[in-house]
Design a protein around this motif. Structure first.
Motif, PDB file in Angstrom:
ATOM      1  N   HIS A 127       0.073   6.679   4.425  1.00  0.00           N
ATOM      2  CA  HIS A 127      -0.854   5.778   3.731  1.00  0.00           C
ATOM      3  C   HIS A 127      -2.021   5.341   4.620  1.00  0.00           C
TER       4      HIS A 127
ATOM      5  N   ILE B 105       0.888  -1.170   0.000  1.00  0.00           N
ATOM      6  CA  ILE B 105       0.000   0.000   0.000  1.00  0.00           C
ATOM      7  C   ILE B 105       0.925   1.218   0.000  1.00  0.00           C
ATOM      8  N   ASN B 106       1.095   1.754  -1.169  1.00  0.00           N
ATOM      9  CA  ASN B 106       2.097   2.801  -1.343  1.00  0.00           C
ATOM     10  C   ASN B 106       1.568   3.877  -2.287  1.00  0.00           C
ATOM     11  N   ASP B 107       2.411   4.853  -2.623  1.00  0.00           N
ATOM     12  CA  ASP B 107       1.974   5.966  -3.481  1.00  0.00           C
ATOM     13  C   ASP B 107       1.407   5.493  -4.817  1.00  0.00           C
TER      14      ASP B 107
ATOM     15  N   ILE C 210      -2.190   3.155  -3.870  1.00  0.00           N
ATOM     16  CA  ILE C 210      -3.247   3.497  -2.900  1.00  0.00           C
ATOM     17  C   ILE C 210      -4.508   4.115  -3.525  1.00  0.00           C
ATOM     18  N   TYR C 211      -4.346   4.889  -4.582  1.00  0.00           N
ATOM     19  CA  TYR C 211      -5.540   5.520  -5.170  1.00  0.00           C
ATOM     20  C   TYR C 211      -6.262   4.598  -6.155  1.00  0.00           C
TER      21      TYR C 211
ATOM     22  N   TYR D 232      -8.966  -0.464   7.133  1.00  0.00           N
ATOM     23  CA  TYR D 232      -7.677  -1.180   7.174  1.00  0.00           C
ATOM     24  C   TYR D 232      -7.507  -1.842   8.540  1.00  0.00           C
TER      25      TYR D 232
ATOM     26  N   LEU E 279       1.661  -0.956   5.067  1.00  0.00           N
ATOM     27  CA  LEU E 279       1.641   0.466   4.700  1.00  0.00           C
ATOM     28  C   LEU E 279       3.076   0.921   4.461  1.00  0.00           C
TER      29      LEU E 279
ATOM     30  N   ILE F   6      -4.494   8.205   4.191  1.00  0.00           N
ATOM     31  CA  ILE F   6      -5.194   8.208   2.887  1.00  0.00           C
ATOM     32  C   ILE F   6      -6.271   7.124   2.866  1.00  0.00           C
TER      33      ILE F   6
END
Ligand code: NAD
Length: 368
Positions: free
Chosen positions: A284, A257-259, A262-263, A295, A278, A287
């Motif tokens: 994260h 779960i990273n940049d 995540i979106y 989570y 995370l 977000i």
């Protein structure tokens, strides 16, 4: 397992040990060296307020000693919080052996490592981790009592993975209850990433309950075996993270779960066994909260393994280990509620509750 924080060159400009960015008031760090066996290991004792520092020994081909030190600092700290949130009278510790487990490990090296563990007189208790096995723990047991995860044949608790998987299943059900209003996973679309020791048992629980399980693994034969044994489906989409599922269960690697991911995540619940899911906890975690994704903190719901080995210390039965693991369901629900009440992430909530327990115990210990 890589030094995500800084480079060795940068680290060397700082205080080499206490100045490490992963240093978090660790109580003791023991460097173990043995020329004859080639052993180079580091034992990290983060905190012993709740009890002896228990955590596995990882054998890994680190690129350099800084990376090994960083790993042991980070992992031992994680164990402190895992045991505290689970309600075990254990502190946090971990050990790393620098080397390739396949190429460099010898029985003599493991025995020598066991002697180093013994020299700490129980302040640190070891167990298996990546690169070490039940057989290694049996060998360590020949030279010290401060070891868990020994084989059932030798009076140990055996393979922890099925218990870990059961705890993840309980945590997932609690997260579903919070998010969907029911803890039934029947009919839910669940993507399990990683069909190894934990993933497989989890898949068996999920399919038994009637969930529609999709699997992903780097090994095709493992995925096919999940199809044959449990009726799971192989995930065939282009992007795993954009999968149109209700629940995403990371059971392979950390930091998924990273940049970048995540979106894209469409799942409304994330609950899996992998450690450190995370990439950056604060960023994260926040977000996910803002995106309304529930989570379940990894270090809380994957604690079945440590509950299982704890039985070797306090001498409880497998049934008791399972019962305690079942309680992960209640703790996960408490964490969700605590996070909502305090408007913080579930990761922060779990860390805060664990820290409160440690602080209270510290006061009790001082008053004794
Ligand atoms: P394992 O090695 O048996 O299984 C991992 C699986 O993930 C393997 O099948 C592997 O092929 C697969 N995999 C690796 N990279 C992948 C990728 N990029 N995409 C998809 N699949 C990939 O490990 P395990 O014992 O099942 O543990 C799984 C995770 O849970 C690990 O992160 C571990 O640290 C954590 N964990 C395990 C326990 C336990 O009791 N075994 C306890 C706590 C935490």
């Amino acid at each position: 397992m890589t030094s995500e924080i800084t480079t060795p060159a940068e680290l060397q400009k700082m205080d080499p040990v206490f100045g490490q960015l992963s240093f978090d008031n660790h109580e003791q760090i023991v460097f173990c060296n043995d020329k004859d066996t080639g052993l180079k290991a580091i034992i990290g004792i983060h905190n012993t307020v709740m009890g002896p520092a228990l955590g596995g020994t990882r054998m890994w081909k680190y690129n350099n000693e800084w990376e090994a030190l960083n790993d042991v600092l980070r992992l031992s700290r994680g164990m402190t919080y895992k045991s505290a949130i689970t309600g075990l009278n254990l502190g946090g510790g971990k050990a790393v052996i620098i080397g390739d487990a396949k190429a460099d490990k010898t029985p003599e090296m493991i025995t020598r490592f066991g002697q180093f563990v013994d020299s700490l007189s129980g302040k640190y208790i070891t167990a298996e981790d990546v690169g070490t096995t039940t057989e290694d723990m049996d060998r360590i047991h020949e030279v010290t009592n401060y070891v868990t995860g020994i084989s059932e044949a030798k009076g140990g608790s055996g393979n922890p993975s099925p218990v870990t998987a059961y705890g993840v299943y309980m945590g997932m059900k609690a997260a579903a209850k919070y998010q969907f209003g029911s803890d039934s996973l029947g009919g839910k679309k669940i993507l399990v990433q990683g069909t190894g020791h934990v993933g497989e048992t989890l898949i068996s629980h999920l399919t038994k309950e009637g969930a529609e399980v999709f699997v992903s693994d780097i090994h095709q034969d493992k995925m096919e075996s999940m199809v044959a044994k449990y009726g799971a489906k192989i995930f065939t989409g282009a992007d795993l993270y954009a999968a149109d599922v209700d629940i995403y269960s990371p059971c392979a690697l950390g930091a998924t779960i990273n940049d970048e991911t995540i979106y894209k995540i469409k799942a409304k619940v994330i609950a899996g066994a992998a450690n450190n899911q995370l990439a950056v906890e604060s960023v994260h975690g926040q977000i996910l909260r803002e995106r309304g994704i529930a989570y379940a903190p990894d270090f809380l719901i994957n604690a079945g393994g440590i509950i299982n080995v704890y039985a070797e210390i306090v001498k409880y039965s497998k049934e008791e280990a399972i019962r305690r693991t079942e309680n992960i369901y209640n703790t996960t629900l408490e964490i969700f509620n605590f996070a909502d009440t305090n408007n913080i992430t579930t990761q922060q909530a779990a860390m805060q509750i664990a820290q409160n327990r440690i602080d209270e115990r510290k006061k009790e210990n001082a008053n004794k």
